[in-house]
Design a protein around this motif. Structure first.
Motif, PDB file in Angstrom:
ATOM      1  N   ASN A 237       0.619  -1.174  -0.071  1.00 57.22           N
ATOM      2  CA  ASN A 237      -0.001   0.154  -0.039  1.00 57.22           C
ATOM      3  C   ASN A 237       0.937   1.179  -0.106  1.00 57.22           C
ATOM      4  O   ASN A 237       0.337   2.205  -0.608  1.00 57.22           O
ATOM      5  CB  ASN A 237      -0.889   0.145   1.073  1.00 57.22           C
ATOM      6  CG  ASN A 237      -2.056  -1.002   0.974  1.00 57.22           C
ATOM      7  OD1 ASN A 237      -2.501  -1.338   0.018  1.00 57.22           O
ATOM      8  ND2 ASN A 237      -2.661  -1.707   2.120  1.00 57.22           N
ATOM      9  N   ILE A 238       1.806   1.339   0.687  1.00 55.87           N
ATOM     10  CA  ILE A 238       2.856   2.397   0.737  1.00 55.87           C
ATOM     11  C   ILE A 238       3.476   2.734  -0.492  1.00 55.87           C
ATOM     12  O   ILE A 238       3.509   3.906  -1.207  1.00 55.87           O
ATOM     13  CB  ILE A 238       3.868   2.381   1.699  1.00 55.87           C
ATOM     14  CG1 ILE A 238       3.326   2.407   3.021  1.00 55.87           C
ATOM     15  CG2 ILE A 238       5.201   3.225   1.497  1.00 55.87           C
ATOM     16  CD1 ILE A 238       4.578   2.451   4.183  1.00 55.87           C
ATOM     17  N   MET A 239       3.900   1.493  -1.310  1.00 55.50           N
ATOM     18  CA  MET A 239       4.360   1.521  -2.559  1.00 55.50           C
ATOM     19  C   MET A 239       3.373   2.194  -3.590  1.00 55.50           C
ATOM     20  O   MET A 239       3.672   2.845  -4.367  1.00 55.50           O
ATOM     21  CB  MET A 239       5.029   0.241  -3.022  1.00 55.50           C
ATOM     22  CG  MET A 239       6.276   0.005  -2.309  1.00 55.50           C
ATOM     23  SD  MET A 239       7.123  -1.625  -2.580  1.00 55.50           S
ATOM     24  CE  MET A 239       7.976  -1.327  -4.061  1.00 55.50           C
ATOM     25  N   LYS A 240       2.211   1.741  -3.555  1.00 54.59           N
ATOM     26  CA  LYS A 240       1.210   2.034  -4.405  1.00 54.59           C
ATOM     27  C   LYS A 240       0.882   3.804  -4.187  1.00 54.59           C
ATOM     28  O   LYS A 240       0.587   4.284  -5.175  1.00 54.59           O
ATOM     29  CB  LYS A 240      -0.137   1.475  -4.254  1.00 54.59           C
ATOM     30  CG  LYS A 240      -0.133  -0.024  -4.656  1.00 54.59           C
ATOM     31  CD  LYS A 240      -1.589  -0.720  -4.709  1.00 54.59           C
ATOM     32  CE  LYS A 240      -1.542  -2.147  -5.164  1.00 54.59           C
ATOM     33  NZ  LYS A 240      -2.824  -2.930  -4.860  1.00 54.59           N
ATOM     34  N   LEU A 241       0.706   3.958  -2.873  1.00 56.85           N
ATOM     35  CA  LEU A 241       0.472   5.359  -2.692  1.00 56.85           C
ATOM     36  C   LEU A 241       1.703   6.486  -3.132  1.00 56.85           C
ATOM     37  O   LEU A 241       1.380   7.459  -3.619  1.00 56.85           O
ATOM     38  CB  LEU A 241       0.560   5.420  -1.283  1.00 56.85           C
ATOM     39  CG  LEU A 241       0.039   7.037  -0.532  1.00 56.85           C
ATOM     40  CD1 LEU A 241      -1.211   7.593  -1.116  1.00 56.85           C
ATOM     41  CD2 LEU A 241      -0.252   7.076   0.959  1.00 56.85           C
ATOM     42  N   ARG A 242       2.847   5.788  -2.851  1.00 59.04           N
ATOM     43  CA  ARG A 242       3.901   6.706  -3.509  1.00 59.04           C
ATOM     44  C   ARG A 242       3.808   6.792  -5.038  1.00 59.04           C
ATOM     45  O   ARG A 242       3.978   8.075  -5.573  1.00 59.04           O
ATOM     46  CB  ARG A 242       5.365   5.912  -3.012  1.00 59.04           C
ATOM     47  CG  ARG A 242       5.572   6.384  -1.503  1.00 59.04           C
ATOM     48  CD  ARG A 242       6.966   5.652  -1.188  1.00 59.04           C
ATOM     49  NE  ARG A 242       8.130   6.380  -1.745  1.00 59.04           N
ATOM     50  CZ  ARG A 242       9.014   6.140  -2.438  1.00 59.04           C
ATOM     51  NH1 ARG A 242       9.063   4.826  -2.816  1.00 59.04           N
ATOM     52  NH2 ARG A 242       9.754   6.867  -3.006  1.00 59.04           N
ATOM     53  N   SER A 243       3.622   5.789  -5.651  1.00 61.15           N
ATOM     54  CA  SER A 243       3.704   5.936  -7.151  1.00 61.15           C
ATOM     55  C   SER A 243       2.405   6.886  -7.388  1.00 61.15           C
ATOM     56  O   SER A 243       2.669   7.462  -8.496  1.00 61.15           O
ATOM     57  CB  SER A 243       3.205   4.238  -7.492  1.00 61.15           C
ATOM     58  OG  SER A 243       3.179   4.393  -8.872  1.00 61.15           O
ATOM     59  N   LYS A 244       1.309   6.769  -6.742  1.00 60.84           N
ATOM     60  CA  LYS A 244       0.051   7.637  -7.206  1.00 60.84           C
ATOM     61  C   LYS A 244       0.608   8.944  -6.944  1.00 60.84           C
ATOM     62  O   LYS A 244       0.006   9.980  -7.744  1.00 60.84           O
ATOM     63  CB  LYS A 244      -0.982   7.150  -6.404  1.00 60.84           C
ATOM     64  CG  LYS A 244      -2.365   7.736  -6.723  1.00 60.84           C
ATOM     65  CD  LYS A 244      -3.508   7.190  -5.926  1.00 60.84           C
ATOM     66  CE  LYS A 244      -4.654   7.723  -6.443  1.00 60.84           C
ATOM     67  NZ  LYS A 244      -5.860   7.203  -5.793  1.00 60.84           N
ATOM     68  N   ARG A 245       1.040   9.248  -5.743  1.00 64.93           N
ATOM     69  CA  ARG A 245       1.136  10.751  -5.339  1.00 64.93           C
ATOM     70  C   ARG A 245       2.590  11.520  -5.521  1.00 64.93           C
ATOM     71  O   ARG A 245       2.752  12.679  -5.110  1.00 64.93           O
ATOM     72  CB  ARG A 245       0.813  10.793  -3.639  1.00 64.93           C
ATOM     73  CG  ARG A 245      -0.636  10.241  -3.569  1.00 64.93           C
ATOM     74  CD  ARG A 245      -1.769  11.154  -3.830  1.00 64.93           C
ATOM     75  NE  ARG A 245      -3.002  10.869  -3.344  1.00 64.93           N
ATOM     76  CZ  ARG A 245      -3.466  11.133  -2.143  1.00 64.93           C
ATOM     77  NH1 ARG A 245      -2.821  11.736  -1.076  1.00 64.93           N
ATOM     78  NH2 ARG A 245      -4.762  10.723  -1.995  1.00 64.93           N
ATOM     79  N   LYS A 256      10.923  14.909  -2.705  1.00 62.87           N
ATOM     80  CA  LYS A 256      10.542  13.811  -2.865  1.00 62.87           C
ATOM     81  C   LYS A 256       9.744  12.973  -1.670  1.00 62.87           C
ATOM     82  O   LYS A 256      10.052  13.234  -0.761  1.00 62.87           O
ATOM     83  CB  LYS A 256      11.571  12.675  -3.360  1.00 62.87           C
ATOM     84  CG  LYS A 256      12.191  13.069  -4.780  1.00 62.87           C
ATOM     85  CD  LYS A 256      13.100  12.085  -5.156  1.00 62.87           C
ATOM     86  CE  LYS A 256      13.742  12.662  -6.671  1.00 62.87           C
ATOM     87  NZ  LYS A 256      14.863  11.872  -6.745  1.00 62.87           N
ATOM     88  N   LEU A 257       8.752  12.213  -2.085  1.00 66.46           N
ATOM     89  CA  LEU A 257       7.791  11.439  -0.972  1.00 66.46           C
ATOM     90  C   LEU A 257       8.546  10.078  -1.153  1.00 66.46           C
ATOM     91  O   LEU A 257       8.677   9.045  -1.699  1.00 66.46           O
ATOM     92  CB  LEU A 257       6.349  11.134  -1.405  1.00 66.46           C
ATOM     93  CG  LEU A 257       5.656  10.582  -0.502  1.00 66.46           C
ATOM     94  CD1 LEU A 257       5.756  10.864   0.977  1.00 66.46           C
ATOM     95  CD2 LEU A 257       4.164  10.183  -1.036  1.00 66.46           C
ATOM     96  N   GLY A 258       9.529  10.086   0.057  1.00 66.63           N
ATOM     97  CA  GLY A 258      10.264   8.778   0.260  1.00 66.63           C
ATOM     98  C   GLY A 258       9.645   7.849   1.466  1.00 66.63           C
ATOM     99  O   GLY A 258       8.484   8.188   1.974  1.00 66.63           O
ATOM    100  N   PHE A 259      10.332   6.920   2.011  1.00 71.39           N
ATOM    101  CA  PHE A 259       9.700   5.904   2.901  1.00 71.39           C
ATOM    102  C   PHE A 259       9.892   6.473   4.205  1.00 71.39           C
ATOM    103  O   PHE A 259       9.275   6.143   5.171  1.00 71.39           O
ATOM    104  CB  PHE A 259      10.482   4.474   2.849  1.00 71.39           C
ATOM    105  CG  PHE A 259      10.238   3.705   1.667  1.00 71.39           C
ATOM    106  CD1 PHE A 259       8.872   3.492   1.350  1.00 71.39           C
ATOM    107  CD2 PHE A 259      11.022   3.301   0.475  1.00 71.39           C
ATOM    108  CE1 PHE A 259       8.456   2.600   0.210  1.00 71.39           C
ATOM    109  CE2 PHE A 259      10.884   2.729  -0.526  1.00 71.39           C
ATOM    110  CZ  PHE A 259       9.489   2.191  -0.877  1.00 71.39           C
ATOM    111  N   MET A 260      11.074   7.230   4.429  1.00 71.68           N
ATOM    112  CA  MET A 260      11.307   7.565   5.877  1.00 71.68           C
ATOM    113  C   MET A 260      10.284   8.450   6.532  1.00 71.68           C
ATOM    114  O   MET A 260      10.128   8.312   7.593  1.00 71.68           O
ATOM    115  CB  MET A 260      12.713   8.214   5.715  1.00 71.68           C
ATOM    116  CG  MET A 260      13.883   7.477   5.485  1.00 71.68           C
ATOM    117  SD  MET A 260      14.165   5.972   6.716  1.00 71.68           S
ATOM    118  CE  MET A 260      14.141   6.762   8.228  1.00 71.68           C
ATOM    119  N   SER A 261       9.680   9.048   5.607  1.00 71.30           N
ATOM    120  CA  SER A 261       8.694  10.080   6.244  1.00 71.30           C
ATOM    121  C   SER A 261       7.265   9.154   6.592  1.00 71.30           C
ATOM    122  O   SER A 261       7.073   9.248   8.036  1.00 71.30           O
ATOM    123  CB  SER A 261       8.076  10.981   5.369  1.00 71.30           C
ATOM    124  OG  SER A 261       7.545  10.372   4.252  1.00 71.30           O
TER     125      SER A 261
END
Length: 431
Positions: A237-245, A256-261
């Motif tokens: 879900n995180i990877m889908k959200l990042r890809s979308k947003r 950039k929207l990364g994983f760390m946030s």
């Protein structure tokens, strides 16, 4: 003649190592000019001159250990750059005086030669020993030369074995007779360092920061009751959200929207539910912190540093990403300041950037919790309806101090982080 001394650096730092001289003997400096770069336990700092003038003497060399208050150079406010204030090569009378004085010195040298030769031999012996097993401050070395004391015969009162000027004075007064009966455990490490090998080796002096990291990690394992618990998180879900947003996020926030946030926000959410993970022990008291300064481990050439994102709970996702990016750049460029590293309440480390599948992170004392992220790997997972799907999975590791945190709470804390990460839309709303 004025002296350049090591100034007060920070509350927890009392000494450092001369990393690089930025000036040399004969150079002219202005008040406030940086003269030397000092490597401390945490960051490199520049020491500035309190005076304007010419450097007439460099007391501490590169690689020397120095402490607050030590004299590292001397400066003449009336001197001229490129030479001694009293010398002028273009002045004939000055040349004549030099010739006369050199004749007088030559006659004096004839008388003093035996004594000087004897003293040089003693100094050579002392230096060869001093460059070996003995750890001493520049002030102590200078004092030893003045008194003709062999540093290897001086008993250090410092728990770390570092010889200071007062130790040398004590030795001169005969207060070091117990040197011969020095415990063997102090000699054994030095002896092991000198082990000779039949095959080629390279000996590299450990930097002050690396020594500090080594000592700190050993102390943590000796003092804390450290345990580690593991879990795994589905990153779909995180990877889908990042890809979308990611594109709209970048346009809006210029970052950039990364994983760390996501992980930082998930940790904060879990810390609020399990406050003992955001605490520390002070004597017989348990200090529960009501603020969330999250340390983000960053790897540099000189070792791991942990700059701190202040009041991370008050930042949105863009604010967290921006602050982490800024601190990471400062760490790589060696621009971190003491305030960037002090006061964290919990730490996150990402070994996955180097391909780590699983590890047990070591606590960043006095903190009592650290979260380890790892590499994302696609694995076949059995879903609730018994179907099998390929999912991007990450192992998480939580190391904690069992003196404060019970195993039940540690497991629940990590499960809560997993739940928040697997439902990032709620996390975004709460964040």
């Amino acid at each position: 003649m004025n002296e350049i001394k090591i100034p007060e650096l920070a509350e927890s730092i009392t000494e450092g190592t001369i990393a690089e001289w930025l000036v040399k003997k004969g150079d002219k400096v202005e008040k406030g000019d940086p003269v030397v770069e000092l490597e401390t336990d945490k960051v490199n700092v520049e020491v500035n001159s309190d005076y304007a003038g010419v450097i007439t003497e460099v007391v501490a060399e590169e690689g020397d250990d120095v402490e607050v208050g030590d004299v590292i150079a001397k400066i003449d406010e009336n001197g001229e750059a490129g030479g001694d204030a009293s010398a002028d090569d273009s002045n004939e009378s000055s040349e004549q005086k030099s010739e006369d004085s050199s004749k007088e010195e030559a006659s004096d040298k004839k008388e003093e030669a035996p004594k000087k030769e004897e003293k040089e031999i003693e100094n050579t012996k002392e230096e060869s020993k001093d460059n070996g097993d003995v750890i001493a401050s520049p002030a102590a070395r200078k004092r030893a030369r003045e008194l003709g004391i062999d540093l290897s015969s001086v008993q250090a009162r410092d728990p770390l074995g570092r010889i200071r000027p007062e130790d040398v004075d004590s030795a001169a007064k005969g207060g070091n007779e117990q040197k011969e009966s020095k415990p063997k455990k102090k000699e054994e490490p030095a002896q092991s360092e000198k082990t000779e090998f039949d095959k080629p080796v390279e000996r590299v002096k450990m930097s002050r920061r690396r020594q500090t990291i080594a000592n700190h990690l050993v102390e943590v394992q000796q003092e804390a009751a450290m345990l580690t618990t593991f879990n795994e998180v589905d990153m779909t879900n995180i990877m889908k959200l990042r890809s979308k947003r990611k594109e709209s996020f970048m346009k809006k926030h210029d970052v950039k929207l990364g994983f760390m946030s996501f992980f930082t926000k998930a940790v904060i959410g879990a810390l609020k539910e399990f406050p003992h993970l955001n605490a520390e022990i002070q004597g017989k008291e348990l200090v529960l912190k009501k603020f969330y300064d999250i340390g983000i481990a960053v790897s540099t050439e000189e070792g791991l540093v942990v700059p701190v994102v202040r009041d991370a709970d008050r930042l949105d996702f863009a604010g967290v990403e921006r602050e982490i990016g800024n601190l990471g750049k400062k760490a790589v460029n060696k621009e971190l300041k003491m305030e960037d590293l002090q006061g964290g309440t919990f730490t996150i480390t990402n070994g996955g950037t180097f391909g780590s599948m699983l590890s047990t992170p070591i606590l960043n004392a006095p903190q009592v919790g650290i979260l380890g992220m790892h590499n994302i790997q696609k694995r076949a997972m059995v879903m609730p309806d018994d179907s099998i799907e390929v999912r991007p999975m990450m192992y998480l590791a939580l190391s904690y101090d069992h003196r404060i945190v019970d195993g039940k709470d540690a497991v629940k804390f990590l499960v809560r982080i997993k739940e928040l990460l697997e439902d990032p839309y709620d996390l975004l709303l709460e964040g």
